[in-house]
Design a protein around this motif. Structure first.
Motif, PDB file in Angstrom:
ATOM      1  N   VAL A  14       0.864  -1.179   0.000  1.00  0.00           N
ATOM      2  CA  VAL A  14       0.000   0.000   0.000  1.00  0.00           C
ATOM      3  C   VAL A  14       0.903   1.232   0.000  1.00  0.00           C
ATOM      4  CG1 VAL A  14      -1.709   1.319   1.286  1.00  0.00           C
ATOM      5  CG2 VAL A  14      -1.876  -1.179   1.199  1.00  0.00           C
ATOM      6  N   ARG A  15       0.943   1.914  -1.130  1.00  0.00           N
ATOM      7  CA  ARG A  15       1.777   3.116  -1.217  1.00  0.00           C
ATOM      8  C   ARG A  15       0.980   4.379  -0.911  1.00  0.00           C
ATOM      9  NH1 ARG A  15       3.946   0.065  -5.505  1.00  0.00           N
ATOM     10  NH2 ARG A  15       2.754   1.173  -7.098  1.00  0.00           N
ATOM     11  N   ASP A  16      -0.306   4.373  -1.258  1.00  0.00           N
ATOM     12  CA  ASP A  16      -1.162   5.527  -0.982  1.00  0.00           C
ATOM     13  C   ASP A  16      -1.858   5.300   0.355  1.00  0.00           C
ATOM     14  OD1 ASP A  16      -2.903   7.652  -0.956  1.00  0.00           O
ATOM     15  OD2 ASP A  16      -3.530   7.431  -3.056  1.00  0.00           O
ATOM     16  N   LYS A  17      -1.149   5.642   1.418  1.00  0.00           N
ATOM     17  CA  LYS A  17      -1.690   5.418   2.769  1.00  0.00           C
ATOM     18  C   LYS A  17      -2.936   6.263   3.006  1.00  0.00           C
ATOM     19  CE  LYS A  17       1.852   2.857   4.389  1.00  0.00           C
ATOM     20  NZ  LYS A  17       2.878   2.994   3.341  1.00  0.00           N
ATOM     21  N   ALA A  18      -2.971   7.463   2.416  1.00  0.00           N
ATOM     22  CA  ALA A  18      -4.132   8.343   2.605  1.00  0.00           C
ATOM     23  C   ALA A  18      -5.388   7.702   2.034  1.00  0.00           C
ATOM     24  CB  ALA A  18      -3.875   9.696   1.961  1.00  0.00           C
ATOM     25  N   ALA A  19      -5.278   7.098   0.845  1.00  0.00           N
ATOM     26  CA  ALA A  19      -6.433   6.434   0.236  1.00  0.00           C
ATOM     27  C   ALA A  19      -6.865   5.240   1.082  1.00  0.00           C
ATOM     28  CB  ALA A  19      -6.099   5.985  -1.185  1.00  0.00           C
ATOM     29  N   TRP A 122     -15.723 -12.925  -5.491  1.00  0.00           N
ATOM     30  CA  TRP A 122     -16.366 -11.779  -6.128  1.00  0.00           C
ATOM     31  C   TRP A 122     -15.342 -10.827  -6.725  1.00  0.00           C
ATOM     32  CZ3 TRP A 122     -21.668 -11.197  -6.556  1.00  0.00           C
ATOM     33  CH2 TRP A 122     -22.431 -12.158  -5.866  1.00  0.00           C
ATOM     34  N   ALA A 123     -15.487 -10.556  -8.007  1.00  0.00           N
ATOM     35  CA  ALA A 123     -14.741  -9.481  -8.637  1.00  0.00           C
ATOM     36  C   ALA A 123     -15.422  -8.182  -8.240  1.00  0.00           C
ATOM     37  CB  ALA A 123     -14.727  -9.648 -10.153  1.00  0.00           C
ATOM     38  N   GLY A 124     -14.671  -7.307  -7.585  1.00  0.00           N
ATOM     39  CA  GLY A 124     -15.287  -6.097  -7.055  1.00  0.00           C
ATOM     40  C   GLY A 124     -14.247  -5.101  -6.593  1.00  0.00           C
ATOM     41  N   PRO A 125     -14.593  -4.251  -5.637  1.00  0.00           N
ATOM     42  CA  PRO A 125     -13.732  -3.136  -5.265  1.00  0.00           C
ATOM     43  C   PRO A 125     -12.531  -3.536  -4.416  1.00  0.00           C
ATOM     44  CG  PRO A 125     -15.656  -3.201  -3.857  1.00  0.00           C
ATOM     45  CD  PRO A 125     -15.877  -4.244  -4.916  1.00  0.00           C
ATOM     46  N   ALA A 126     -11.604  -2.603  -4.296  1.00  0.00           N
ATOM     47  CA  ALA A 126     -10.508  -2.671  -3.327  1.00  0.00           C
ATOM     48  C   ALA A 126     -10.676  -1.500  -2.360  1.00  0.00           C
ATOM     49  CB  ALA A 126      -9.163  -2.596  -4.040  1.00  0.00           C
ATOM     50  N   VAL A 127     -10.007  -1.572  -1.236  1.00  0.00           N
ATOM     51  CA  VAL A 127     -10.174  -0.538  -0.213  1.00  0.00           C
ATOM     52  C   VAL A 127      -9.715   0.824  -0.711  1.00  0.00           C
ATOM     53  CG1 VAL A 127      -9.448   0.254   2.078  1.00  0.00           C
ATOM     54  CG2 VAL A 127      -9.980  -2.152   1.708  1.00  0.00           C
ATOM     55  N   GLY A 128      -8.469   0.884  -1.211  1.00  0.00           N
ATOM     56  CA  GLY A 128      -7.883   2.180  -1.536  1.00  0.00           C
ATOM     57  C   GLY A 128      -8.488   2.859  -2.739  1.00  0.00           C
ATOM     58  N   GLU A 129      -8.451   2.178  -3.896  1.00  0.00           N
ATOM     59  CA  GLU A 129      -8.857   2.846  -5.133  1.00  0.00           C
ATOM     60  C   GLU A 129     -10.361   3.046  -5.234  1.00  0.00           C
ATOM     61  OE1 GLU A 129      -9.212   0.121  -8.912  1.00  0.00           O
ATOM     62  OE2 GLU A 129      -7.405  -0.487  -7.850  1.00  0.00           O
ATOM     63  N   ASP A 130     -11.133   2.320  -4.451  1.00  0.00           N
ATOM     64  CA  ASP A 130     -12.589   2.417  -4.550  1.00  0.00           C
ATOM     65  C   ASP A 130     -13.218   3.104  -3.341  1.00  0.00           C
ATOM     66  OD1 ASP A 130     -13.115   1.120  -7.148  1.00  0.00           O
ATOM     67  OD2 ASP A 130     -12.147  -0.583  -6.192  1.00  0.00           O
ATOM     68  N   PHE A 131     -13.158   2.477  -2.186  1.00  0.00           N
ATOM     69  CA  PHE A 131     -13.743   3.107  -1.007  1.00  0.00           C
ATOM     70  C   PHE A 131     -12.939   4.336  -0.574  1.00  0.00           C
ATOM     71  CE2 PHE A 131     -15.547  -1.170  -0.726  1.00  0.00           C
ATOM     72  CZ  PHE A 131     -16.884  -0.842  -0.540  1.00  0.00           C
ATOM     73  N   GLY A 132     -11.662   4.356  -0.919  1.00  0.00           N
ATOM     74  CA  GLY A 132     -10.816   5.483  -0.543  1.00  0.00           C
ATOM     75  C   GLY A 132     -10.566   6.470  -1.659  1.00  0.00           C
ATOM     76  N   ALA A 133     -11.356   6.421  -2.713  1.00  0.00           N
ATOM     77  CA  ALA A 133     -11.175   7.351  -3.831  1.00  0.00           C
ATOM     78  C   ALA A 133     -11.235   8.796  -3.338  1.00  0.00           C
ATOM     79  CB  ALA A 133     -12.251   7.113  -4.889  1.00  0.00           C
ATOM     80  N   GLU A 134     -10.360   9.616  -3.893  1.00  0.00           N
ATOM     81  CA  GLU A 134     -10.224  10.986  -3.398  1.00  0.00           C
ATOM     82  C   GLU A 134     -11.513  11.786  -3.521  1.00  0.00           C
ATOM     83  OE1 GLU A 134      -6.700  14.338  -3.283  1.00  0.00           O
ATOM     84  OE2 GLU A 134      -6.657  12.751  -4.795  1.00  0.00           O
ATOM     85  N   GLY A 135     -12.257  11.519  -4.586  1.00  0.00           N
ATOM     86  CA  GLY A 135     -13.503  12.238  -4.764  1.00  0.00           C
ATOM     87  C   GLY A 135     -14.693  11.581  -4.081  1.00  0.00           C
ATOM     88  N   GLY A 136     -14.433  10.549  -3.308  1.00  0.00           N
ATOM     89  CA  GLY A 136     -15.505   9.807  -2.640  1.00  0.00           C
ATOM     90  C   GLY A 136     -15.824   8.524  -3.386  1.00  0.00           C
ATOM     91  N   ALA A 137     -16.335   7.554  -2.677  1.00  0.00           N
ATOM     92  CA  ALA A 137     -16.659   6.255  -3.267  1.00  0.00           C
ATOM     93  C   ALA A 137     -17.824   6.397  -4.241  1.00  0.00           C
ATOM     94  CB  ALA A 137     -16.995   5.253  -2.172  1.00  0.00           C
ATOM     95  N   ASP A 138     -17.784   5.611  -5.312  1.00  0.00           N
ATOM     96  CA  ASP A 138     -18.835   5.636  -6.315  1.00  0.00           C
ATOM     97  C   ASP A 138     -20.133   5.048  -5.769  1.00  0.00           C
ATOM     98  OD1 ASP A 138     -19.412   5.806  -9.411  1.00  0.00           O
ATOM     99  OD2 ASP A 138     -20.166   3.860  -8.745  1.00  0.00           O
ATOM    100  N   ASP A 139     -21.245   5.722  -6.054  1.00  0.00           N
ATOM    101  CA  ASP A 139     -22.543   5.313  -5.501  1.00  0.00           C
ATOM    102  C   ASP A 139     -22.965   3.930  -5.992  1.00  0.00           C
ATOM    103  OD1 ASP A 139     -22.716   7.697  -4.145  1.00  0.00           O
ATOM    104  OD2 ASP A 139     -24.040   8.663  -5.605  1.00  0.00           O
ATOM    105  N   ILE A 140     -22.768   3.659  -7.301  1.00  0.00           N
ATOM    106  CA  ILE A 140     -23.187   2.367  -7.845  1.00  0.00           C
ATOM    107  C   ILE A 140     -22.341   1.247  -7.257  1.00  0.00           C
ATOM    108  CG2 ILE A 140     -23.267   0.986  -9.965  1.00  0.00           C
ATOM    109  CD1 ILE A 140     -24.120   3.536 -11.424  1.00  0.00           C
ATOM    110  N   MET A 141     -21.036   1.474  -7.161  1.00  0.00           N
ATOM    111  CA  MET A 141     -20.164   0.466  -6.557  1.00  0.00           C
ATOM    112  C   MET A 141     -20.610   0.163  -5.117  1.00  0.00           C
ATOM    113  SD  MET A 141     -17.578   0.060  -4.146  1.00  0.00           S
ATOM    114  CE  MET A 141     -16.915   1.706  -3.907  1.00  0.00           C
ATOM    115  N   GLU A 142     -20.864   1.215  -4.353  1.00  0.00           N
ATOM    116  CA  GLU A 142     -21.299   1.022  -2.966  1.00  0.00           C
ATOM    117  C   GLU A 142     -22.630   0.285  -2.897  1.00  0.00           C
ATOM    118  OE1 GLU A 142     -21.341   4.418  -0.442  1.00  0.00           O
ATOM    119  OE2 GLU A 142     -19.168   4.317  -0.081  1.00  0.00           O
ATOM    120  N   ALA A 143     -23.546   0.607  -3.797  1.00  0.00           N
ATOM    121  CA  ALA A 143     -24.849  -0.053  -3.805  1.00  0.00           C
ATOM    122  C   ALA A 143     -24.690  -1.538  -4.110  1.00  0.00           C
ATOM    123  CB  ALA A 143     -25.778   0.609  -4.821  1.00  0.00           C
ATOM    124  N   CYS A 144     -23.802  -1.867  -5.053  1.00  0.00           N
ATOM    125  CA  CYS A 144     -23.560  -3.274  -5.384  1.00  0.00           C
ATOM    126  C   CYS A 144     -22.902  -3.999  -4.217  1.00  0.00           C
ATOM    127  CB  CYS A 144     -22.697  -3.380  -6.632  1.00  0.00           C
ATOM    128  SG  CYS A 144     -23.512  -2.826  -8.148  1.00  0.00           S
TER     129      CYS A 144
END
Length: 309
Positions: A14-19, A122-144
């Protein structure tokens, strides 16, 4: 709907600790109990700890009793340790209710597990790039993701790009086909090994990132020439992102690649699947039996009720 989510790092460091921190914070804000593996932020060369450390992390995820075992990120690392993964322990954890979720390099883990045990991940999100996206997590991804946690997700649908529909006949005859695949580069690297699933009459989905269309075409040709593509009921292309065009491409593009593939194989080639290295991604049950139908631009994939936590 509070669930126990276990976060671990089986691939790159994990290089992007903030994400990572934003992702953990977001999951907790959604009301979940988040447990972070002791080696989640470990570093050894480019990896999240040495090989033994990452194998141990997978074992802890399997033993956690969590509702979901979620990767911190992809990158590279799982193909190095496929010989050492405790497949029986992971399969037992899945049988007991833990859902393993991830993408990208995680494709190696998913398909090796499918080849060895037949277990569904399940093919799906990762913690950093998805739930930790800088602009906020995507609504559709979260709903799924919420649908997965609640046992509600039973399928998905999308619209193909208009350019890919010409000459494509309505598709209604795919029933009980195993869904498999993931990242094209990682999947192709498994070809010829015991970790490449031997699936006939399946539905193969593919995506990739930072691969020029000619490399995508070369990998697709390898799968085609190995007889893999012809044995499927359908090939579904998700997003291929991060492409850097060059002047001498002269119009050669992913559109070219998809059009050529349609000419070379009999199974239908569908496009536009909302999955890949993109914010808006659905969750897909790798190893589950699905039904697929397409009419014009509209595609539907259904897998029915998988479980209930």
């Amino acid at each position: 709907m509070k669930k126990h989510i276990y976060i671990y790092s089986p691939s790159s460091a994990v290089r992007d600790k903030a994400a990572f921190k934003r992702g953990v914070k977001r999951l907790r804000a959604l009301g979940h109990e988040v447990e972070i593996d002791e080696a989640a932020l470990a570093t050894h060369q480019r990896f999240a700890g040495d090989d033994a450390t990452r194998v141990a992390a997978i074992s802890r995820a399997a033993a956690s009793g969590a509702d979901v075992a979620l990767i911190s990120r992809g990158g590279y690392g799982l193909t190095r340790i496929l010989d050492a993964i405790p497949y029986k322990a992971v399969a037992k954890a899945i049988h007991d209710g833990t859902e393993f979720v991830g993408l990208s390099d995680f494709t190696a883990f998913q398909n090796a597990l499918l080849a060895k045990t037949g277990s569904v991940t399940w093919a799906g999100p990762a913690v950093g790039e998805d739930f930790g996206a800088e602009g906020g997590a995507d609504d559709i991804m979260e709903a799924c993701f919420d649908d997965l946690l609640g046992g509600q997700g039973e399928g998905t649908g999308w619209r193909m790009p208009a350019r890919d529909v010409d000459g494509l006949a309505p598709l209604r005859g795919i029933h009980g086909a195993v869904l498999w695949g993931g990242n094209l580069c990682v999947l192709t690297s498994l070809l010829g090994t015991p970790y490449f699933p031997s699936i006939d009459k399946g539905v193969l989905f593919l995506e990739d990132v930072n691969e020029h269309p000619y490399r995508v075409e070369r990998m697709l040709d390898q799968l085609r020439q190995a007889g893999v593509l012809a044995r499927q009921k359908a090939v579904i292309l998700g997003h291929f992102t991060g492409i850097r065009k060059v002047s001498h491409d002269r119009g050669f593009s992913m559109k070219t690649v998809a059009a050529r593939l349609r000419e070379l194989i009999k199974p239908p080639v569908l496009t536009g699947l909302p999955f890949g290295h993109v914010p808006t991604k659905v969750l897909l049950p790798v190893g589950a039996k699905v039904e697929v139908a397409a009419d014009g631009r509209d595609v539907f994939m259904v897998w029915g009720h998988r479980h209930a936590h």
